[in-house]
Design a protein around this motif. Sequence first.
Motif, PDB file in Angstrom:
ATOM      1  N   ILE A  14       4.302  15.389  53.322  1.00  0.00           N
ATOM      2  CA  ILE A  14       2.275  15.313  53.132  1.00  0.00           C
ATOM      3  C   ILE A  14       2.196  15.587  54.105  1.00  0.00           C
ATOM      4  O   ILE A  14       1.033  16.129  54.510  1.00  0.00           O
ATOM      5  N   GLY A  18       0.176  18.776  54.340  1.00  0.00           N
ATOM      6  CA  GLY A  18      -1.775  18.557  54.733  1.00  0.00           C
ATOM      7  C   GLY A  18      -2.233  19.345  55.988  1.00  0.00           C
ATOM      8  O   GLY A  18      -3.128  19.921  55.982  1.00  0.00           O
ATOM      9  N   TYR A  24      -8.327  18.525  47.720  1.00  0.00           N
ATOM     10  CA  TYR A  24      -6.850  17.533  47.753  1.00  0.00           C
ATOM     11  C   TYR A  24      -5.871  17.521  47.508  1.00  0.00           C
ATOM     12  O   TYR A  24      -5.111  18.109  47.728  1.00  0.00           O
ATOM     13  N   PHE A  27      -1.795  11.356  44.720  1.00  0.00           N
ATOM     14  CA  PHE A  27      -0.823  10.456  44.621  1.00  0.00           C
ATOM     15  C   PHE A  27      -0.467  10.348  43.677  1.00  0.00           C
ATOM     16  O   PHE A  27      -1.532   9.454  42.924  1.00  0.00           O
ATOM     17  N   ILE A  41       0.807   6.452  53.583  1.00  0.00           N
ATOM     18  CA  ILE A  41      -0.204   7.784  53.525  1.00  0.00           C
ATOM     19  C   ILE A  41       0.034   7.935  55.190  1.00  0.00           C
ATOM     20  O   ILE A  41      -0.358   7.416  55.164  1.00  0.00           O
ATOM     21  N   LYS A  49      -9.343  15.404  50.652  1.00  0.00           N
ATOM     22  CA  LYS A  49      -9.475  14.070  49.665  1.00  0.00           C
ATOM     23  C   LYS A  49      -8.349  13.264  49.332  1.00  0.00           C
ATOM     24  O   LYS A  49      -7.700  14.292  48.684  1.00  0.00           O
ATOM     25  N   LYS A  50      -8.259  12.374  49.601  1.00  0.00           N
ATOM     26  CA  LYS A  50      -6.273  11.795  48.636  1.00  0.00           C
ATOM     27  C   LYS A  50      -7.752  11.126  47.084  1.00  0.00           C
ATOM     28  O   LYS A  50      -8.236  10.319  47.281  1.00  0.00           O
ATOM     29  N   TYR A  69      -4.998   2.401  50.211  1.00  0.00           N
ATOM     30  CA  TYR A  69      -4.634   3.277  50.144  1.00  0.00           C
ATOM     31  C   TYR A  69      -6.120   4.103  51.186  1.00  0.00           C
ATOM     32  O   TYR A  69      -6.195   5.749  51.178  1.00  0.00           O
ATOM     33  N   LEU A  71      -8.069   5.832  49.207  1.00  0.00           N
ATOM     34  CA  LEU A  71      -9.113   6.906  48.111  1.00  0.00           C
ATOM     35  C   LEU A  71     -10.162   7.378  48.433  1.00  0.00           C
ATOM     36  O   LEU A  71     -11.359   6.264  48.740  1.00  0.00           O
TER      37      LEU A  71
END
Length: 216
Positions: A14, A18, A24, A27, A41, A49-50, A69, A71
């Motif tokens: 990740i 990243g 984006y 997950f 995470i 953006k998650k 998370y 999000l």
Amino acid sequence: MKLKICGMKYPDNILEIGALLPDYMGFIFYEKSARYFDGEIPELIKTIKKVGVFVDETVENIISKINHYDLQAVQLHGKESVAFCQELKDKIGNRIEIIKVFSVEAIFDFEVLLPFEKVCDYFLFDTKGKLPGGNGVTFDWKILENYKSEKPFFLSGGIGIEEIPAIKNLNLPIYAIDVNSKFETVPGLKNKSLLRKFQKTLKPEILNLKQEYNEL
């Protein structure tokens, strides 16, 4: 045209992916998926953006994952109704993007999208298959010529480097490209060099920015 890299699973990977600064990262919170995510995470740069991917989950559990998370978007990959999307939107407000997925095969009635326009921020078109996503094959994009909505959408389904020329020839409101299995070593583990090549071909104008970041 933005880039979403979905199906992330392993913390070190990740962080590695990243560093490419995708727009984006997805997950998957669907236990039947080989890419099911149940870890933590690692901290990512704020511009990424998650996205939490859900399949016929309850509003309460989605909100729980949003809070846990942090999000910024939710992707609804099941048979969620307009009423469900409205309820979710009412509870999370405009701070969280809602992406509603529609699986496409040879024939698709685009009229079904109309009631969702007011309760979703984006649509996502994926290939209809045995699984709710992650089938690794493309659908016939010519069918999207019948898309009449002004709502921007994510294009997904078996997209790899070889699909870029066809993507660039689509005169459609594509907001983002969603990639997953074509860039994996094993489910959930992404190949950074292949993704970098994909970025370079799809969005060459942003490479300098990413290079400067990676050199910091």
